[in-house]
Design a protein around this motif. Structure first.
Motif, PDB file in Angstrom:
ATOM      1  N   PHE A  19     -18.440  -9.804 -40.587  1.00 48.32           N
ATOM      2  CA  PHE A  19     -18.815  -9.578 -41.981  1.00 48.32           C
ATOM      3  C   PHE A  19     -18.193 -10.593 -42.928  1.00 48.32           C
ATOM      4  O   PHE A  19     -18.923 -11.336 -43.582  1.00 48.32           O
ATOM      5  CB  PHE A  19     -18.458  -8.161 -42.450  1.00 48.32           C
ATOM      6  CG  PHE A  19     -18.964  -7.889 -43.845  1.00 48.32           C
ATOM      7  CD1 PHE A  19     -20.261  -7.464 -44.042  1.00 48.32           C
ATOM      8  CD2 PHE A  19     -18.161  -8.091 -44.965  1.00 48.32           C
ATOM      9  CE1 PHE A  19     -20.753  -7.241 -45.331  1.00 48.32           C
ATOM     10  CE2 PHE A  19     -18.636  -7.880 -46.246  1.00 48.32           C
ATOM     11  CZ  PHE A  19     -19.934  -7.449 -46.420  1.00 48.32           C
ATOM     12  N   ILE A  48     -19.547  -2.060 -40.124  1.00 47.33           N
ATOM     13  CA  ILE A  48     -20.376  -2.721 -41.132  1.00 47.33           C
ATOM     14  C   ILE A  48     -21.437  -1.753 -41.636  1.00 47.33           C
ATOM     15  O   ILE A  48     -22.135  -1.108 -40.842  1.00 47.33           O
ATOM     16  CB  ILE A  48     -21.030  -3.986 -40.556  1.00 47.33           C
ATOM     17  CG1 ILE A  48     -19.946  -5.008 -40.147  1.00 47.33           C
ATOM     18  CG2 ILE A  48     -21.980  -4.614 -41.581  1.00 47.33           C
ATOM     19  CD1 ILE A  48     -20.499  -6.252 -39.481  1.00 47.33           C
ATOM     20  N   TYR A  59     -18.159  -3.577 -45.504  1.00 46.45           N
ATOM     21  CA  TYR A  59     -17.478  -3.310 -44.238  1.00 46.45           C
ATOM     22  C   TYR A  59     -16.130  -2.660 -44.494  1.00 46.45           C
ATOM     23  O   TYR A  59     -15.612  -2.663 -45.624  1.00 46.45           O
ATOM     24  CB  TYR A  59     -17.303  -4.592 -43.432  1.00 46.45           C
ATOM     25  CG  TYR A  59     -16.059  -5.389 -43.758  1.00 46.45           C
ATOM     26  CD1 TYR A  59     -15.022  -5.516 -42.835  1.00 46.45           C
ATOM     27  CD2 TYR A  59     -15.909  -6.011 -44.993  1.00 46.45           C
ATOM     28  CE1 TYR A  59     -13.888  -6.253 -43.132  1.00 46.45           C
ATOM     29  CE2 TYR A  59     -14.783  -6.745 -45.295  1.00 46.45           C
ATOM     30  CZ  TYR A  59     -13.764  -6.861 -44.367  1.00 46.45           C
ATOM     31  OH  TYR A  59     -12.634  -7.582 -44.668  1.00 46.45           O
TER      32      TYR A  59
END
Length: 252
Positions: A19, A48, A59
């Motif tokens: 992420f 996520i 996230y």
């Protein structure tokens, strides 16, 4: 908004990414991936949040606090390292609450006493307001950092922060301590080392390899500390430009 939560594992990390860094070819990704895979065995979770089109919205990263990479003493709690909703337009839709609730659910399933997190109005950490709305209490504070906790066992000892200032005086000269818990550190360290060479500064670099080292680090962030002769100058990611300005100020 219809959302779903994806668990990142060592098996799917190259597809799901981490992420906060998505380019799997970058050395920073590989450093964080290696760190993540080791910590995953210790119970670290990286999840996520996505919408119905698989677009990543945010996230959360959390771990049993006994293995947290922050200066926190909370052995029976779960600890949130990082939590982030990417787009500002999505930050008042309850998405952060969904991620925090996911960590709380995991902590309860593991029979922990509560969930805690370090917060700050400064850089690289979440603001405590979202946690206060979810019944977290501020249980400790040092400098710009607050420790917030949600406890469901009334007999549990409250989490506490270690005194990171006690560690600072032993660092004589220029020192940079960092860990791969944040993928941006690898790039920062390289830039700072080159800048130090330009100024003919001997910058001693120490890579933090364990949670216990991070818990005893000389800064509240735990995984990044720039010190000069026992004084903490910065506790989070630095660009070469920012470091150059620090050096100019110190030398002058």
């Amino acid at each position: 908004m219809n959302t779903k939560i994806t668990n990142v594992t060592p098996d799917n990390v190259l597809n799901e990414t981490l992420f906060c860094i998505k380019d799997i070819k970058k050395p920073e990704f590989k450093a964080k991936q290696k760190w993540f895979e080791k910590r995953y065995e210790e119970g670290l979770q990286l999840k996520i949040l996505k919408d119905e089109t698989d677009k990543m919205l945010g996230y959360i990263e959390y771990i049993p606090a006994v293995d947290a990479w922050r200066p926190v003493n909370a052995p029976t709690f779960m600890f949130i390292h990082c939590m982030y909703i990417y787009s500002k337009k999505d930050r008042n839709l309850g998405l952060g609450s969904k991620l925090i609730n996911e960590a709380e659910k995991d902590a309860k399933e593991k029979n922990m006493d509560g969930l805690c997190v370090m917060t700050s109005k400064g850089s690289w950490m979440a603001d405590k307001r979202i946690f206060k709305r979810l019944d977290f209490d501020e249980v400790d504070k040092r400098g710009r950092f607050e420790l917030c906790s949600k406890t469901w066992n009334p007999e549990a000892a409250p989490p506490k922060l270690f005194d990171w200032t006690a560690q600072q005086k032993k660092y004589k000269g220029w020192h940079l301590l960092y860990a791969d818990q944040c993928p941006w550190h690898e790039k920062s360290v390289e830039a700072m080392l080159n800048t130090a060479m330009d100024f003919e500064i001997d910058l001693n670099i120490t890579k933090i390899e364990t949670a216990q080292e991070a818990q005893q680090a000389p800064s509240g962030f735990g995984v990044f500390s720039l010190l000069h002769d026992g004084e903490l100058l910065e506790d989070h990611y630095l660009s070469a430009t920012r470091f150059r300005n620090i050096l100019k100020a110190q030398i002058s």
